[in-house]
Enzyme design. Structure first.
Site, mmCIF file in Angstrom:
data_model
loop_
_atom_site.group_PDB
_atom_site.id
_atom_site.type_symbol
_atom_site.label_atom_id
_atom_site.label_comp_id
_atom_site.label_asym_id
_atom_site.label_seq_id
_atom_site.Cartn_x
_atom_site.Cartn_y
_atom_site.Cartn_z
ATOM 1 C CG HIS A 297 -6.973 -2.928 3.107
ATOM 2 N ND1 HIS A 297 -6.217 -1.793 2.919
ATOM 3 C CD2 HIS A 297 -8.184 -2.656 2.547
ATOM 4 C CE1 HIS A 297 -6.942 -0.873 2.297
ATOM 5 N NE2 HIS A 297 -8.147 -1.375 2.055
ATOM 6 C CG HIS B 127 -8.602 -2.830 -2.400
ATOM 7 N ND1 HIS B 127 -9.485 -2.120 -3.188
ATOM 8 C CD2 HIS B 127 -8.515 -2.154 -1.235
ATOM 9 C CE1 HIS B 127 -9.901 -1.056 -2.530
ATOM 10 N NE2 HIS B 127 -9.338 -1.050 -1.326
ATOM 11 N N GLY C 293 -15.499 3.196 3.808
ATOM 12 C CA GLY C 293 -14.362 4.008 3.381
ATOM 13 C C GLY C 293 -13.668 3.514 2.134
ATOM 14 C CD GLN C 294 -14.771 -0.362 -2.645
ATOM 15 O OE1 GLN C 294 -15.913 -0.626 -2.275
ATOM 16 N NE2 GLN C 294 -14.194 -0.961 -3.667
ATOM 17 C CG ASP D 270 -2.080 0.968 1.078
ATOM 18 O OD1 ASP D 270 -3.222 0.518 0.928
ATOM 19 O OD2 ASP D 270 -1.821 2.193 1.103
ATOM 20 C CG ASN E 179 -12.207 -0.802 3.959
ATOM 21 O OD1 ASN E 179 -12.606 -1.263 5.021
ATOM 22 N ND2 ASN E 179 -11.014 -0.216 3.834
HETATM 23 P P1 AMP Z 1 -9.778 1.483 0.338
HETATM 24 O O1 AMP Z 1 -9.858 2.759 1.130
HETATM 25 O O2 AMP Z 1 -10.174 0.254 1.068
HETATM 26 O O3 AMP Z 1 -10.445 1.619 -1.018
HETATM 27 O O4 AMP Z 1 -8.227 1.279 0.068
HETATM 28 C C1 AMP Z 1 -7.538 1.822 -1.010
HETATM 29 C C2 AMP Z 1 -6.087 1.706 -0.681
HETATM 30 O O5 AMP Z 1 -5.334 1.879 -1.874
HETATM 31 C C3 AMP Z 1 -5.589 2.766 0.310
HETATM 32 O O6 AMP Z 1 -5.054 2.117 1.459
HETATM 33 C C4 AMP Z 1 -4.534 3.528 -0.492
HETATM 34 O O7 AMP Z 1 -3.451 3.945 0.300
HETATM 35 C C5 AMP Z 1 -4.135 2.505 -1.531
HETATM 36 N N1 AMP Z 1 -3.572 3.042 -2.765
HETATM 37 C C6 AMP Z 1 -4.075 4.059 -3.507
HETATM 38 N N2 AMP Z 1 -3.298 4.251 -4.590
HETATM 39 C C7 AMP Z 1 -2.295 3.343 -4.529
HETATM 40 C C8 AMP Z 1 -1.169 3.043 -5.362
HETATM 41 N N3 AMP Z 1 -0.913 3.722 -6.489
HETATM 42 N N4 AMP Z 1 -0.338 2.039 -4.967
HETATM 43 C C9 AMP Z 1 -0.579 1.359 -3.831
HETATM 44 N N5 AMP Z 1 -1.622 1.588 -3.024
HETATM 45 C C10 AMP Z 1 -2.461 2.576 -3.361
#
Ligand code: AMP
Ligand code: ZN
Length: 113
Positions: free
Chosen positions: A101, A99, A92-93, A31, A86
Site C-alpha cells: 500500500h 501488495h 487485516g490482509q 485502491d 499487511n
Molecule cells: P489488504 O487489506 O492489505 O489485503 O488490502 C487489500 C486492498 O485491496 C484493500 O485496500 C481493497 O480496497 C483493495 N481492493 C480490493 N479489490 C480491489 C480492486 N478490484 N481494485 C483495486 N483495489 C482493490
C-alpha cells in the site's frame, strides 16, 4: 497466475483497474476503497500469497522503489507518505496476492490502528 486471484486478474487485465505504473515485474493501480487522498497498490506480476511466501528479495525491493517513484510523480515525496504490507489476519490482509500500500496526501497517525 492463480486463476481465482483478483490481483492476478488485474495483472492479466481481465478485470479493470486504474493502472498508474507497470514494468516487467510489477503493476501499480489505485485502491478501489482509498484510505487517503492517494492510495495505490503495488503488486508483483507473479502470484505470491503474502510476505510469508516471498522468496525474491529483489522483487520486494522493486515494489518499494516503484512506490517511491509513484510518490514522486504524485507529488507526495517531500511531505511524506506511508508504505505498508499487511500480512495475514492480525494485520487485516484481505487479498492474498502480496501488495504494497502507498498512502499519502494527508497526515498519518502512529501507531497505526
Ligand atoms: P489488504 O487489506 O492489505 O489485503 O488490502 C487489500 C486492498 O485491496 C484493500 O485496500 C481493497 O480496497 C483493495 N481492493 C480490493 N479489490 C480491489 C480492486 N478490484 N481494485 C483495486 N483495489 C482493490
Ligand atoms: Zn494472484
Amino acid at each position: 497466475m492463480a486463476t481465482d486471484c483478483l490481483f492476478c486478474k488485474i495483472v492479466a487485465k481481465t478485470i479493470p483497474a486504474k493502472i498508474v505504473a507497470e514494468n516487467s515485474s510489477c503493476v501499480a493501480f489505485r485502491d478501489i476503497n482509498p484510505q487517503a487522498p492517494t492510495h495505490i497498490l503495488v503488486i508483483p506480476r507473479h502470484h505470491t500469497a503474502s510476505l510469508n511466501d516471498a522468496k525474491d528479495a529483489a522483487l520486494i525491493g522493486e515494489m518499494h522503489l516503484m512506490a517511491a517513484e509513484i510518490a514522486k510523480a504524485e507529488g507526495l515525496a517531500e511531505r511524506g507518505y506511508r508504505t505498508v504490507i499487511n500480512t495475514n489476519a492480525d494485520a487485516g490482509q484481505t487479498v492474498f496476492h502480496i501488495h504494497l500500500h502507498l498512502l499519502g496526501g494527508r497526515r498519518m497517525s502512529w501507531p497505526p490502528g
